[in-house]
Design an enzyme around this catalytic site. Structure first.
Site, PDB file in Angstrom:
ATOM      1  CB  SER A  49      -0.938  -0.055   1.203  1.00  0.00           C
ATOM      2  OG  SER A  49      -1.816   1.009   1.195  1.00  0.00           O
ATOM      3  CG  HIS A 102      -4.369  -0.797  -0.675  1.00  0.00           C
ATOM      4  ND1 HIS A 102      -4.126  -0.693   0.665  1.00  0.00           N
ATOM      5  CD2 HIS A 102      -4.937  -2.016  -0.857  1.00  0.00           C
ATOM      6  CE1 HIS A 102      -4.533  -1.798   1.276  1.00  0.00           C
ATOM      7  NE2 HIS A 102      -5.016  -2.613   0.357  1.00  0.00           N
ATOM      8  CG  ASP A 157      -5.834  -5.435   2.609  1.00  0.00           C
ATOM      9  OD1 ASP A 157      -6.345  -6.533   2.916  1.00  0.00           O
ATOM     10  OD2 ASP A 157      -5.833  -4.984   1.458  1.00  0.00           O
TER      11      ASP A 157
END
Lengths: 281, 193
Positions: free
Chosen positions: B10, B37, B130
């Protein structure tokens, strides 16, 4: 075909049996849904309710119709937004609507409309280009619960900021706030948008053509199906569309793998807007 | 022996991928799925960035696309990305997971379910949790797992979240990860396993 060996777990076998059982018992056919997606949804449900195996879930599903009813929404697609992919809606406004304006009457089918956000987006667009009054919109889904929600047109207020931004990027010409009334933490869509919309139960997998239409909207529904089911549903759309009819899919979906590819021209290759070729007589 | 590499990242991920991917030996003989992401809206430039830096052709995932050896796949903005048993990609617009769509967990879990112990799972820099539970699933099915050393990460949260849940096969900086991948893939070609 893939060179890789397909490794089925016991769970995969159980899921096949569960889906076969649901089809035979209740007539809902999820056998050709994306298996990765179905597995995730089923495992999610099992985790919440502490089932030890899919077989135990299957016992409950087959013996208890009320329980099945509670499971059904888990299998339907229920995330959508207004003017999702604004560049697509802008294309509809700039390129497709002037073309449809030449039709004396318009019939539009929103297949798998879910909670209705795109149906209202379409209604707004039709109003703004002056075509709403001669249009009939059929909005269909197999899930009665979500269809009812679509008919109510009530959405959480926190989503409105995103929808408004989408609407503006999509080329909206009015104030978006004219189309809804805010109450507490919800908005309700304006009644005048609903006048020409019929919300109907239709199952894309098991039901047949129900009307000849000029435009089919089915965005981000096919992604939940495997290739063979996608092909069947695309055939259904092709049969439903008259010559020159327009098919709109999600921007990451394609008709390229389907046997109906030859029946359609690209109106926009990237936005996945297609036009039905004239039928051979 | 290994059949696929999945990488999740990310915040700070693009710079990291630009360092990592060019170091991977070519020709690449298995596919790589990179879950970075993304902004929900607009066009993603990630495929061209990754193609340009690595010399490996990179595609943005489309629904039911075949996963082919030697290519990199990235998610479409605002869709989750899953792998089917027949090695095709499926997209979906289910709810966000850990506030993310695409979610690293969703992809990692479905790749683990399909490719099992022939998966290499890698988690890099990121400012949320995540990917941690997804990497654990890859480990649980016997896959090889690597986490970026948090001290070397632009954002530590993601690698630290994973480290709090599991002990991966390796904790390395980017250069170390590249060497490790090349070793793992060499073994495959040597047919030792």
């Amino acid at each position: 075909m893939s060179k890789h060996e397909i490794k089925l777990d016991l769970e995969d076998i159980e899921i096949s049996l569960l889906l076969e059982g649901i089809y035979q018992r209740y007539g809902y056919d999820f056998r050709n849904y994306s298996r990765a997606h179905m597995k995730r949804r089923i495992m999610h449900r099992m985790g919440k309710e502490d089932f030890e195996s899919v077989s135990l879930l299957q016992y409950k599903v087959l013996h208890d119709p009320e329980y099945f009813k509670s499971l059904l929404p888990e299998f339907s697609i229920n995330v959508t937004e207004m003017f999702r992919d604004p560049e697509f809606f802008n294309f509809l406004r700039q390129e497709v609507m002037p073309y449809l304006a030449s039709f004396p009457r318009l019939k539009i089918w929103h297949a798998g409309c879910s909670s209705g956000e795109e149906v209202y987006s379409m209604a707004i667009l039709l109003k703004e280009v002056g075509l709403y009054d001669r249009t009939t919109i059929y909005a269909t889904d197999f899930n009665d619960q979500i269809l009812k929600k679509a008919g109510e047109g009530i959405y959480p207020i926190e989503a409105i900021k995103d929808y408004t931004r989408n609407y503006i990027v999509a080329g909206g010409t009015e104030a978006f706030s004219d189309y809804y009334v805010a109450k507490y933490d919800s908005v309700i869509m304006d009644k005048s948008l609903k006048e020409n919309i019929s919300f109907l139960n239709h199952n894309l997998v098991t039901d047949r053509v129900f009307a000849e239409v000029d435009l089919v909207m089915c965005r981000n529904v096919l992604i939940y199906f495997d290739r063979s089911l996608q092909d069947n549903v695309l055939k259904l759309f092709s049969e439903s569309l008259g010559s020159g009819g327009v098919l709109c899919l999600g921007t990451k979906e394609t008709i390229d793998y389907s046997s109906v590819r030859k029946d359609f021209l690209n109106l926009d290759e990237h936005l996945r807007v297609y036009k039905k070729k004239p039928k051979h007589r | 022996m290994y059949e696929i590499i999945v990488i999740g990242t990310s915040a700070g991920g693009i710079d990291c991928l630009k360092e990592l991917l060019p170091r991977i030996n070519k020709p690449l003989e298995i596919p790589i799925i990179v879950i970075q992401h993304l902004q929900a809206t607009g066009v993603s430039y990630l495929p061209s960035i990754l193609s340009d830096c690595s010399g490996i052709k990179c595609f943005e995932a489309e629904d039911k696309m075949d996963i082919v050896d030697g290519y990199i796949y990235t998610p479409a903005p605002n869709y989750h990305l899953m792998m089917e048993k027949d090695w095709t990609l499926s997209l979906n617009v289910d709810d966000r997971v850990s506030y993310a769509r695409p979610s690293i967990d969703v992809t990692f879990e479905s790749v683990a379910d399909t490719v099992k112990n022939k998966t290499i799972g890698i988690l890099l820099t990121g400012a949320n949790h995540d990917g941690a539970s997804g990497l654990k699933v890859i480990q649980d099915v016997g896959g090889y797992t690597i986490i970026q050393k948090p001290q070397t990460a632009y954002a530590k949260e993601m690698p630290e979240a994973a480290l709090s849940m599991m002990t991966p096969d390796k904790v390395l900086d980017i250069e170390g990860i590249a060497v490790c991948i090349n070793d793992l893939l060499d073994n495959k070609m040597g047919g030792e396993q």
